[in-house]
Scaffold this active site. Structure first.
Site, mmCIF file in Angstrom:
data_model
loop_
_atom_site.group_PDB
_atom_site.id
_atom_site.type_symbol
_atom_site.label_atom_id
_atom_site.label_comp_id
_atom_site.label_asym_id
_atom_site.label_seq_id
_atom_site.Cartn_x
_atom_site.Cartn_y
_atom_site.Cartn_z
ATOM 1 N N HIS A 243 0.819 -1.222 0.000
ATOM 2 C CA HIS A 243 0.000 0.000 0.000
ATOM 3 C C HIS A 243 0.854 1.274 0.000
ATOM 4 C CE1 HIS A 243 -3.691 -2.251 0.954
ATOM 5 N NE2 HIS A 243 -3.089 -2.795 1.972
HETATM 6 O O1 RIB Z 1 -5.240 0.593 4.442
HETATM 7 C C1 RIB Z 1 -3.854 0.443 4.373
HETATM 8 C C2 RIB Z 1 -3.162 1.465 5.217
HETATM 9 O O2 RIB Z 1 -3.454 1.244 6.596
HETATM 10 C C3 RIB Z 1 -1.629 1.397 5.110
HETATM 11 O O3 RIB Z 1 -1.105 2.693 5.250
HETATM 12 C C4 RIB Z 1 -1.234 0.549 6.280
HETATM 13 O O4 RIB Z 1 0.078 0.856 6.756
HETATM 14 C C5 RIB Z 1 -2.242 0.968 7.309
HETATM 15 O O5 RIB Z 1 -1.769 2.161 7.893
#
Ligand code: RIB
Ligand code: CA
Length: 318
Positions: A243
């Site tokens: 992500h």
């Molecule tokens: O939904 C994914 C996000 O939430 C990413 O930034 C992960 O590190 C959590 O913070």
């Protein structure tokens, strides 16, 4: 090629840690500092994890400033029910990183962002990959510095499906009011949401080879047990979503990301949709777009950027 000056706001977590490797391992970035927030874990934990990763990478020259301990309005009850990142925020590895010997600087995340923006000759890009509380506070307390924000590249939101509830993504729903302020700010925003980040994964058939590439990928791989179980067994994604690296890759090479300029706002009073990034995909409202919204990613090229950055860091610090 011109360097991209960035301040990165994060809640280290596993994918945040990998994103730190991309930020520090790609020479196109000039990382001016890291600011920390609660999110995956308490801000004490996410700050300590940021320091641990900097020591692991031999980059203790980069300042770390501690930020928000809680959202502006939303309830916040650590430790989270969801422990995708482990209780220690770095996968509860059997070979945990040592306690950091370095400390965060003695000004807050928002003060660091403001000082850095004020003193910079040119505008700076803010990359935010956790809840947006620090960024919203900067916007609310330093409107005079907004012209110095070149753009805001976030990991957060989605056009429809959520990961923290049926329609809301974790970073946004942890502080919906902050996110609402951000999307109303008029800043240029790249929104790397779940539509693209779920597709930006290291496949389960690739992760062993990834772990065997060098000492750094092995160290990270040893942290990924819980993360693998979550993505393979619980949400049945085709691989491990990277992500937080996607906003960085998007800044490096816009061609990697399929996106559209869309009107996005954040629901701050829905019973079932509180924290949803309401995205006008069909342009029904005829509102001016508020974000570039990522819809897809060239996965292999994206993952290669991460691998190349980690290989460079591994070679620099044997
Ligand atoms: O939904 C994914 C996000 O939430 C990413 O930034 C992960 O590190 C959590 O913070
Ligand atoms: Ca994060």
């Amino acid at each position: 090629m011109e360097k991209i000056k960035i301040i990165m706001d994060l809640d280290v977590g596993l994918d945040d840690a990998i994103a730190m490797c991309l930020a520090l391992g790609n020479e196109r970035f000039d990382v001016l500092g890291f600011t920390t927030t609660y999110g995956n874990r308490h801000v004490d934990v996410t700050t300590k994890n940021t320091l641990k990763i900097l020591e692991l990478l031999g980059r203790t020259d980069i300042p770390v400033a501690r930020g928000s301990v809680r959202p502006i309005v939303a309830p916040y009850d650590p430790p989270y029910k969801s422990i995708v990142h482990g209780h220690d925020g770095l996968g509860d590895s059997a070979n945990p990183l040592p306690e950091p010997t370095i400390k965060e600087i003695d000004i807050s995340a928002v003060e660091f962002m403001a000082r850095t923006l004020r003193e910079s000759e040119e505008p700076i890009t803010i990359v935010a990959v956790g809840p947006l509380t620090n960024v919203a506070t900067l916007i609310m307390t330093h409107p005079e510095l907004m012209p110095k924000v070149k753009e805001l590249a976030i990991m957060g939101g989605s056009t429809l499906k959520g990961n923290r509830n049926p329609v809301a993504e974790a970073n946004i729903v942890m502080d919906p009011e902050a996110a609402h302020i951000v999307f109303k700010s008029g800043l240029k925003i790249k929104m790397a949401g779940l539509d693209a980040t779920w597709k930006g994964y290291i496949g389960f058939d690739e992760i062993e080879e990834f772990g065997n590439t060098n000492w750094l990928t092995k160290t990270i791989y040893d942290m990924l047990g819980i993360y693998i179980e979550h993505y393979r067994d619980r949400i049945k994604n085709p691989g491990l979503a990277m992500h937080d690296s996607l906003p960085l890759a998007w800044l490096l090479n816009p061609e990697l990301v399929e996106s559209e300029d869309l009107y996005v706002t954040v629901d701050i009073n829905g019973r079932y949709t509180y924290g949803m990034t309401v995205t006008d995909v069909n342009r029904i409202l005829n509102e001016k777009p508020t974000a570039q919204v990522a819809l897809g990613v060239k996965r292999e090229e994206f993952i290669q950027l991460i691998k190349d950055a980690m290989a460079k860091l591994a070679a620099e610090k044997k």
